[in-house]
Design an enzyme around this catalytic site. Structure first.
Site, PDB file in Angstrom:
ATOM      1  N   ASN A   1       0.869  -1.178   0.000  1.00  0.00           N
ATOM      2  CA  ASN A   1       0.000   0.000   0.000  1.00  0.00           C
ATOM      3  C   ASN A   1       0.904   1.226   0.000  1.00  0.00           C
ATOM      4  O   ASN A   1       1.512   1.547   1.012  1.00  0.00           O
ATOM      5  CB  ASN A   1      -0.906  -0.016   1.243  1.00  0.00           C
ATOM      6  CG  ASN A   1      -1.751   1.243   1.349  1.00  0.00           C
ATOM      7  OD1 ASN A   1      -1.794   2.052   0.413  1.00  0.00           O
ATOM      8  ND2 ASN A   1      -2.429   1.413   2.472  1.00  0.00           N
TER       9      ASN A   1
ATOM     10  N   LYS B   1       0.081   4.249  -0.264  1.00  0.00           N
ATOM     11  CA  LYS B   1      -0.547   5.448   0.313  1.00  0.00           C
ATOM     12  C   LYS B   1      -0.315   6.635  -0.636  1.00  0.00           C
ATOM     13  O   LYS B   1      -0.331   6.441  -1.852  1.00  0.00           O
ATOM     14  CB  LYS B   1      -0.024   5.691   1.723  1.00  0.00           C
ATOM     15  CG  LYS B   1      -0.155   4.414   2.576  1.00  0.00           C
ATOM     16  CD  LYS B   1       0.086   4.586   4.022  1.00  0.00           C
ATOM     17  CE  LYS B   1      -0.118   3.232   4.716  1.00  0.00           C
ATOM     18  NZ  LYS B   1       0.042   3.289   6.163  1.00  0.00           N
TER      19      LYS B   1
ATOM     20  N   HIS C   1      -9.528   1.307   4.838  1.00  0.00           N
ATOM     21  CA  HIS C   1      -8.253   1.452   5.556  1.00  0.00           C
ATOM     22  C   HIS C   1      -8.455   2.378   6.759  1.00  0.00           C
ATOM     23  O   HIS C   1      -9.237   3.332   6.683  1.00  0.00           O
ATOM     24  CB  HIS C   1      -7.193   2.028   4.606  1.00  0.00           C
ATOM     25  CG  HIS C   1      -5.816   1.948   5.183  1.00  0.00           C
ATOM     26  ND1 HIS C   1      -5.356   2.840   6.119  1.00  0.00           N
ATOM     27  CD2 HIS C   1      -4.804   1.060   4.982  1.00  0.00           C
ATOM     28  CE1 HIS C   1      -4.117   2.504   6.463  1.00  0.00           C
ATOM     29  NE2 HIS C   1      -3.760   1.431   5.786  1.00  0.00           N
TER      30      HIS C   1
ATOM     31  N   GLU D   1      -6.754   4.693   7.870  1.00  0.00           N
ATOM     32  CA  GLU D   1      -6.495   6.112   7.591  1.00  0.00           C
ATOM     33  C   GLU D   1      -7.710   6.776   6.932  1.00  0.00           C
ATOM     34  O   GLU D   1      -7.950   7.971   7.115  1.00  0.00           O
ATOM     35  CB  GLU D   1      -5.238   6.242   6.712  1.00  0.00           C
ATOM     36  CG  GLU D   1      -3.985   5.957   7.528  1.00  0.00           C
ATOM     37  CD  GLU D   1      -2.796   5.460   6.722  1.00  0.00           C
ATOM     38  OE1 GLU D   1      -2.823   5.538   5.473  1.00  0.00           O
ATOM     39  OE2 GLU D   1      -1.836   4.981   7.363  1.00  0.00           O
TER      40      GLU D   1
ATOM     41  N   GLU E   1      -5.246  -4.860  10.459  1.00  0.00           N
ATOM     42  CA  GLU E   1      -4.230  -3.828  10.634  1.00  0.00           C
ATOM     43  C   GLU E   1      -4.476  -3.087  11.950  1.00  0.00           C
ATOM     44  O   GLU E   1      -5.286  -2.144  11.996  1.00  0.00           O
ATOM     45  CB  GLU E   1      -4.293  -2.824   9.478  1.00  0.00           C
ATOM     46  CG  GLU E   1      -3.941  -3.398   8.136  1.00  0.00           C
ATOM     47  CD  GLU E   1      -3.310  -2.355   7.219  1.00  0.00           C
ATOM     48  OE1 GLU E   1      -2.234  -2.633   6.694  1.00  0.00           O
ATOM     49  OE2 GLU E   1      -3.877  -1.270   7.058  1.00  0.00           O
TER      50      GLU E   1
ATOM     51  N   GLY F   1       2.811   2.289  10.671  1.00  0.00           N
ATOM     52  CA  GLY F   1       3.791   3.362  10.533  1.00  0.00           C
ATOM     53  C   GLY F   1       4.560   3.682  11.801  1.00  0.00           C
ATOM     54  O   GLY F   1       5.226   4.721  11.879  1.00  0.00           O
TER      55      GLY F   1
ATOM     56  N   SER G   1       3.685  -2.107  10.118  1.00  0.00           N
ATOM     57  CA  SER G   1       5.131  -2.183  10.333  1.00  0.00           C
ATOM     58  C   SER G   1       5.733  -3.527   9.932  1.00  0.00           C
ATOM     59  O   SER G   1       6.670  -4.014  10.576  1.00  0.00           O
ATOM     60  CB  SER G   1       5.482  -1.840  11.795  1.00  0.00           C
ATOM     61  OG  SER G   1       5.126  -0.499  12.078  1.00  0.00           O
TER      62      SER G   1
ATOM     63  N   GLY H   1       5.082   1.215   4.472  1.00  0.00           N
ATOM     64  CA  GLY H   1       6.420   1.795   4.270  1.00  0.00           C
ATOM     65  C   GLY H   1       7.393   0.884   3.537  1.00  0.00           C
ATOM     66  O   GLY H   1       8.111   1.330   2.634  1.00  0.00           O
TER      67      GLY H   1
HETATM   68  P1  13P Z   1       3.160   0.361   7.498  1.00  0.00           P
HETATM   69  O1  13P Z   1       3.621  -0.942   6.902  1.00  0.00           O
HETATM   70  O2  13P Z   1       3.919   1.548   6.990  1.00  0.00           O
HETATM   71  O3  13P Z   1       3.099   0.290   8.978  1.00  0.00           O
HETATM   72  O4  13P Z   1       1.657   0.598   6.983  1.00  0.00           O
HETATM   73  C1  13P Z   1       0.741  -0.423   7.086  1.00  0.00           C
HETATM   74  C2  13P Z   1      -0.469  -0.063   6.345  1.00  0.00           C
HETATM   75  O5  13P Z   1      -1.210   0.825   6.727  1.00  0.00           O
HETATM   76  C3  13P Z   1      -0.746  -0.793   5.102  1.00  0.00           C
HETATM   77  O6  13P Z   1      -2.036  -0.544   4.660  1.00  0.00           O
END
Ligand code: 13P
Length: 250
Positions: free
Chosen positions: A9, A11, A94, A96, A166, A172, A212, A234
């Site tokens: 992802n 983002k 998601h 976010e 998640e 993150g 993460s 990430g």
């Molecule tokens: P990270 O791997 O950066 O923690 O993000 C996870 C995520 O939100 C994937 O959708």
């Protein structure tokens, strides 16, 4: 035997030029025999990335969609539009988007139903906040989010959904869930699916862990019996993503 899914992802990173050079850097190193590999990229990078991935078995996905086909909805992209472009996957709900754009469980359900009706493969996200974990309501919350997301969906369609667990506190932060916690949560989600449908559907649906994930922790996380791969933020932006995808070192 469920085939693993490793989904990146991106983002709001990697506009077309950067996206294409990154994909060209990694595409030949990615093993798609053992896992379905998906890159969920910003809308404007979908076509350039699809073009760059031609001849490989790496797929693309969008990070969101509107449940209506079209309408006076400024700034949105519909599932029908993604379908027309030939985009196979779409992330729905998601955290976010739930936190920043007021997405609700019922909205996630509407989008999931729409995605399935269009033949898109939804990657539906669920997961608890740190507060909810501390209050000991993680499993209840996961049951509720999963049940509402799947409301009104037949078992034949449910099998096509990918659910991503998640935990919000792990996204993150560099603080991934332990493999035991990831396994417990994914098992809870699978049992919820079994309760709504049947064992066969629960055994078929793929449940991912996200938060993460790195090339270093992926092998242990993805080895858990109920963890069918990962949704990777990430680490999917770095050349190291190839090591996450080829996580068993073969
Ligand atoms: P990270 O791997 O950066 O923690 O993000 C996870 C995520 O939100 C994937 O959708």
């Amino acid at each position: 035997m469920r085939k693993k899914v490793i989904a990146g992802n991106w983002k709001m990173y990697n506009a077309p030029s950067k996206a294409v050079s990154f994909v060209n850097q990694i595409k030949d190193k990615i093993d798609t025999d053992k896992s379905d590999v998906v890159l969920c990229v910003p809308y404007i990078s979908l076509q350039p990335v699809m073009d760059a991935l031609k001849g490989t078995r790496v797929s693309v996905g969008a990070q969101n969609m509107h449940y209506k086909d079209e309408g006076a909805v400024t700034g949105e992209i519909s599932g029908a539009m993604l379908k027309e472009m030939g985009v196979p996957y779409v992330i729905i709900g998601h955290s976010e988007r739930r936190a920043g754009f007021n997405e609700t469980d019922t909205g996630v359900n509407l989008k999931t139903i729409k995605a399935l009706s269009l033949g898109l493969k939804p990657i539906v996200c669920v997961g608890e906040s740190l507060k909810q974990r501390k209050e000991g309501i993680t499993n209840d919350l996961l049951r509720r989010q999963t049940t509402i997301a799947l409301y009104g969906i037949s078992n034949g369609d449910a099998e096509k959904i990918i659910i991503a667990y998640e935990p919000i506190w792990a996204i993150g932060t560099g603080m991934a869930a332990t493999s035991a916690d990831a396994e417990e949560a994914c098992a809870t989600i699978r049992e919820t699916v079994a309760g709504i449908y049947d064992r066969e559907t629960a055994d078929a649906i793929r449940i991912l862990y996200g938060g993460s994930v790195t090339a270093d922790n992926a092998p242990e996380l993805f080895a858990q019996p109920n963890v069918d791969g990962g949704l990777v933020g990430g680490a999917s932006l770095k050349p190291d993503f190839e090591r996450v995808v080829n996580f068993d070192g073969k």
